[in-house]
Design an enzyme around this catalytic site. Structure first.
Site, PDB file in Angstrom:
ATOM      1  N   HIS A   1       0.801  -1.219   0.000  1.00  0.00           N
ATOM      2  CA  HIS A   1       0.000   0.000   0.000  1.00  0.00           C
ATOM      3  C   HIS A   1       0.838   1.275   0.000  1.00  0.00           C
ATOM      4  CE1 HIS A   1      -3.963  -1.881   0.540  1.00  0.00           C
ATOM      5  NE2 HIS A   1      -3.285  -2.822   1.152  1.00  0.00           N
TER       6      HIS A   1
ATOM      7  N   ASP B   1       3.143   9.162  -1.912  1.00  0.00           N
ATOM      8  CA  ASP B   1       2.046   8.416  -1.331  1.00  0.00           C
ATOM      9  C   ASP B   1       1.701   7.240  -2.228  1.00  0.00           C
ATOM     10  OD1 ASP B   1       0.223   7.987   0.702  1.00  0.00           O
ATOM     11  OD2 ASP B   1      -0.675   9.973   0.553  1.00  0.00           O
TER      12      ASP B   1
END
Length: 478
Positions: A156, A363
């Site tokens: 992730h 991110d």
């Protein structure tokens, strides 16, 4: 028919409106409600001595199984290797990475404990889906205990470039453990390509289409960006809590335009750079100063890690300095809030905001960007300003994309968003919303599990009930 077994570092049971929870927790709740299975991981609690005792619970249709960890486990595995070694390194912050042998030992020990504890719960046809950087070696540990099930791993966070990852001691051994899985997923093609580059350049692996072969193991590696439960979030946006939050924000804005940022307190989120960009806007747009304000919601995290203590102090200092320089008797330019809020409340806040600033330095995805879009009024939508370095940027090109390191770009983007005509705002929002609805969390789950399942294999469909009798016998549910 197969169950889906999700394994992650932390497990968060689904909450009602009274509790806040992260996007990943919401994503798994949505996925597991559709399939009979278990979500296994650390409870977040401490124990004096690790026993392997599992606490089962069933809430809102999701069965969870959790264990407690010892203080040494938490310090070495979680605060240490996961968050002081891997997290900064994978977010391109090698200057903040700490390489301690004890951290690596604790990381390996906890992965072994996870494998030993979950192994008896796994049935022969279950699909195993391991989540994130905390548990990279878990697949290999499960294989060592005789598990032959189909297993997938999803990262992730970003996968770092080859030369950066090479600075990690024993990086080769860590990457090799990923070949115990059958499928490896990344949010973007960029992270996937960086993984391929490391495996081919450092390990001598071979790539053919989606398949990567190393020695006698072959894995499928795919890009599979996560989404939100769009339908659920739209419903949350119309809830009483959301409507109340919307009215409160509109009343407190007193006719001003609100800019909102919602981020966990972390150096990867670019909060200092965001404040600098907003300060540049205030300095260069004197006529607009008292017409806007920035609401920055930044709940603290990893408070035991010194780096996170430093960033909190830095942001408090910046907010105080900017407010001291620009505030007036009836206006404060930054409202800085160090706490989390329930998702329906955030939905109301998003809807009241003319602009969302989502400007991480790096991110893996960033679901706040998608939640903001889903919360908007179609007849008067706000504008999303999004970092080019968020994984979401590849799916959301209709946002106003910025380089978060450039205070000038952020300042210009704020000015552009504030002056954007309604027809353009609606056009951008509609394109963004189509993507949020099309590639939602169900699409993400299905894309990954379809890749993971063997030919002819199907997932067990859960009945839509909330009965508690599905909790395994002898559990400590409650």
């Amino acid at each position: 028919m197969s169950r889906l077994i999700v394994i992650s570092n932390r497990v968060s049971a689904p909450k009602g409106e009274a509790g806040a929870q992260g996007g990943l927790a919401v994503a798994f709740a949505a996925a597991l409600r559709e399939n009979r299975g278990i979500w296994f991981g650390w409870s977040g609690d401490r124990t004096d001595q690790f026993t392997g005792q599992i606490n089962f619970n069933r809430t809102n249709g999701v069965t969870t199984a959790t264990i407690d960890l010892e203080d040494q486990d938490i310090e070495e595995y979680y605060n240490g290797y996961a968050n002081r070694t891997l997290w900064p390194l994978f977010h391109y912050r090698i200057d903040l990475a700490e390489f301690e042998r004890g951290f690596a030992d604790g990381y390996q020990r906890v992965n072994e404990r996870f494998a030993e504890t979950i192994r008896p719960l796994i049935e022969p046809h279950d699909l195993i889906w391991v989540q994130d950087y905390h548990l990279i070696p878990l697949g290999q540990e499960l294989r060592a205990r005789g598990l032959e099930n189909r297993m997938g791993f999803f990262l992730h966070i970003p996968w770092p470039p080859r030369r950066l990852l090479s600075s990690l001691p024993h990086a080769v051994e860590l990457v090799r453990t990923l070949f115990a899985y059958d499928v490896i997923g990344f949010h973007t093609e960029e992270w996937l390509e960086a993984f391929r580059d490391y495996v081919t350049g450092e390990l001598g692996g071979q790539v053919e289409g989606d398949l990567i072969t190393l020695d006698d193991r072959c894995v499928k590696a795919i890009a599979c960006p996560i989404g939100i439960d769009a339908k659920e979030f739209i419903q949350a946006s119309g809830s009483p809590a959301a409507r109340l939050a919307y009215r409160r924000m509109k009343d407190s804005a007193d006719g001003r335009d609100m800019i909102v940022g919602v981020d966990r307190l972390d150096y990867s989120k670019g909060l200092e750079e965001r404040f600098a960009g907003y300060e540049r806007f205030l300095a260069s747009h004197e006529e607009s100063r008292k017409e806007v304000f920035l609401l920055q919601i930044a709940p603290p995290s990893r408070g035991d890690v010194e780096t996170y203590q430093r960033i909190r102090l830095a942001l408090e200092g910046m907010a105080g300095r900017i407010n001291g320089a620009y505030a007036d008797l009836d206006w404060v330019p930054i409202r800085y809030v160090n706490q989390g809020f329930p998702r329906p409340v955030l939905a109301g806040v998003y809807r009241a905001a003319r602009i969302a600033l989502v400007t991480p330095l790096r991110d893996g995805m960033n679901l706040v960007a998608k939640e903001y879009v889903a919360a908007q009024d179609p007849e008067d939508p706000g504008v999303l300003i999004l970092s080019r370095f968020a994984g979401a940027a590849l799916q959301m090109p209709e946002a106003v994309l910025v380089n978060p390191y450039s205070a000038e770009e952020v300042s210009d983007a704020i000015a552009t968003a504030l002056s954007m005509p309604l027809h353009e705002r609606k056009q951008r929002w509609r394109a963004l919303m189509d993507g949020v609805e099309r590639e939602d969390v169900i699409w993400w789950r299905k894309r990954f599990t379809d890749a993971l399942m063997a030919p002819g294999q199907t997932l067990d469909e859960a009945e839509p009930d909330d009965e508690e009798d599905d909790v395994p016998a002898g559990s400590d549910a409650g």
